[in-house]
Scaffold this motif. Sequence first.
Motif, PDB file in Angstrom:
ATOM      1  N   GLY A  77       0.783  -1.217   0.000  1.00  0.00           N
ATOM      2  CA  GLY A  77       0.000   0.000   0.000  1.00  0.00           C
ATOM      3  C   GLY A  77       0.815   1.267   0.000  1.00  0.00           C
ATOM      4  N   ILE A  78       2.128   1.165  -0.074  1.00  0.00           N
ATOM      5  CA  ILE A  78       2.952   2.370  -0.156  1.00  0.00           C
ATOM      6  C   ILE A  78       3.384   2.562  -1.606  1.00  0.00           C
ATOM      7  N   PRO A  79       3.462   3.808  -2.078  1.00  0.00           N
ATOM      8  CA  PRO A  79       3.724   4.064  -3.499  1.00  0.00           C
ATOM      9  C   PRO A  79       5.195   3.857  -3.856  1.00  0.00           C
ATOM     10  N   LEU A  80       5.592   2.588  -3.961  1.00  0.00           N
ATOM     11  CA  LEU A  80       6.975   2.280  -4.324  1.00  0.00           C
ATOM     12  C   LEU A  80       7.141   2.250  -5.837  1.00  0.00           C
ATOM     13  N   PHE A  81       6.461   1.312  -6.480  1.00  0.00           N
ATOM     14  CA  PHE A  81       6.604   1.238  -7.930  1.00  0.00           C
ATOM     15  C   PHE A  81       5.351   0.634  -8.537  1.00  0.00           C
ATOM     16  N   GLN A  82       4.630   1.470  -9.269  1.00  0.00           N
ATOM     17  CA  GLN A  82       3.446   1.028  -9.996  1.00  0.00           C
ATOM     18  C   GLN A  82       3.679   1.314 -11.465  1.00  0.00           C
ATOM     19  N   ILE A  83       3.540   0.287 -12.294  1.00  0.00           N
ATOM     20  CA  ILE A  83       3.861   0.417 -13.707  1.00  0.00           C
ATOM     21  C   ILE A  83       2.588   0.370 -14.545  1.00  0.00           C
ATOM     22  N   GLY A  84       2.507   1.250 -15.510  1.00  0.00           N
ATOM     23  CA  GLY A  84       1.400   1.261 -16.455  1.00  0.00           C
ATOM     24  C   GLY A  84       1.863   0.735 -17.795  1.00  0.00           C
TER      25      GLY A  84
END
Length: 731
Positions: A342-349
């Motif tokens: 739930g922490i914004p480490l790495f989200q890829i689109g």
Amino acid sequence: MRSAYQLRSATIAIAFASVLLPFAAGAQEATEAARSDPAAATEIVVTAQRRAERSVDVPISLTTLGADQLATANARELSDIARVTPSLRFDKAAGFTQPTIRGIGTAVVTSGGGSNVGIYLDGFYSPNPLSANTQLLNIESVQVLKGPQGTLFGRNTTGGAILIQTGEPSHETSGQFKASYGRFNETQIQFYGTTGVVSGVAFDIEGLYNHGQGFQTNVLNGDDNIGEYNNYSVRSGLKFDIGDIGSLLLRYMHAEQHDPRPVISNTYVDPVLGVGAPFIAPPGSYVTDPDLVARSGPALFVSKSDVFQGTLKLDLGFADFTSYTQYRTENGDQSQDLDATGIPLFQIGIPVKNKTFSQELLLNSKAGGALQWTAGLFYFSNKDRYRTFADTNGISRDPTGPTRLGGSSTTTKSLAAFIDATYEITPQLFVTAGARYAKDKVTDAYYNVGAAEFPVPSISNDKVTPRFVLRFKPSEETSIYASYTQGYKAAVIDVGGSCQNPPDFACNPIEPEKVNAYEIGAKFDNRTVSLEAAGFYYDYKNLQVSSYLADGRANITNAASSEIYGVEGSLRLRVTSQFDLNAGASWVHARYKEFNNAPVYAPGAGAFRFVIPSGITLENTTMQRTPEFTGNVGASYRTDLGGGELQLSSNLYYTSEFYFGPSGIQFPQEGYEVLSARVQWTDPSDTYTLAVWGDNLTDNRYVTAVQYNSFGLGANWSAPITYGVELSARF
């Protein structure tokens, strides 16, 4: 833990045995009934050799599923057919669907990567893994062909092929409406209608709408609608009769998915590695409960597809001619939380755009002669473009600015010619020989750094895939065969990985996969008892394996050789005119013989926890996503009630333990079973049907996918027990 697993495996084995053992006695009784009433059951007809034939005469191991059996197993989308098809798995990497048959599948997700199992809808090849999990509409049958189909179906059918056949427009006006409602507010509405427009022209239209809220809750904000989805599709067709010489069928389909469930994962717990979250993630920022997720931003998976198809059939006198022309566009977008916290480490689109054109010309000899043959030409062009973004909360992207990471693109072209012929030496002995020549090219390849494009040299390959079969036919009801077939998965350019890895920026040479397959089998079918059994051996080389390097960079390589062998069998039995039984089982021994530089995850230092060390060699190691045992038992009973018909049906599916990890030794899933059931009543006019259905009635929770990368490990879970009601009307 192990003893509990063994006890459950033994219990399932006893359950299978308790059903299978009476079959031998029942089969004899049913055989006698078939002789006295040969019309008691329908004959199974398939198109596994690109022409309509009795299944018993086709020397290929296959599973054929009709509409009734699909309904019994609550199969609402294509991936659900694994419950009634031994040795078949449908797995996912986020939104990319990846089928595996008898250990042959892929975890490669890259531009032009493709699958090892070809999916054909009404004769048209569907190459895009983003749209492979078809919603089942107006289905007449599904055929699962097992083993390489390189001669008749071509490239990327090393594992086999799945053939979906739907109904055609008719001049006789008819239709059906179906609506269902189930747990988690799952609502599904389907309709189909067909009629004659003018003399010689018929029209049909069908549609599907599917909505639900999903079963998971986001612990960070209490949102229990995080998995809410809305999917729909519309398909129409016009069929023109061309006198006595043939017909032309034109089809258009539009489908949209707004379904975040494939990319919603919580943190996977590995028995060796431990909790698969980065060590910097504090407690409360990740969860491991199947019903919970911890997500700081929204989940996204959408896809839109438009498909245009034309099928021309002509009687040329000496042969039947069929032309398949297809153009399809498929655009998808997904946002995946790679660290599964739930922490914004790495989200890829990853937005994906795919355009496909294919043209196939097919000639089939007329039935009845001693020589039966099929010949054809096939052209295929597929442009596959990926873009990647570092997504922020709310999925805000700057197409050319700081959130743009890169991307890749390829254009794949294939031109092939093939011929396959069967000669009747005697009324009992047949020989089949065939070959396919294919020329494959990957051109216009490039990768992006930010929005900038960097071209990559083109590649090309030539390939010949032969087939040879001997078949002995002791009676009209029996066949025994021995076959050799070859298949290949085309070479790819690793534009999404090694091509853009510093310091060399050199693409790994990814050779075609190759399978030499040997099979012996026997079939029996008298319309009441249908039996199939086969033993097989595969020599499998140059497996294309996807992994991540220690610093998170993507990488595709050719693994060393593998060896696969096993046995498989299936049975359908009409015990009485009211009671049907079916069963199937498969045992597969699949091993990497030698796997150099195998990707094996291990705890790491730095900002993220998991890395993949290099230099590991594995020998005699289980293959990825390949359980040793899979099987199913199903039953259907019909009886009169209130002037109408009551039908009770159920299906039990079981799989033994397997591993999600690319090396076949990590991320295990213990064996589990899935039980589904259905009770339906049809009124005396055969117009209205009311049904109650249940799925996963044993309430087993099992992992359906492991999202492994260098930033963390995510797990997608099965839904708990679900149930609902369904109402349908025919006119």
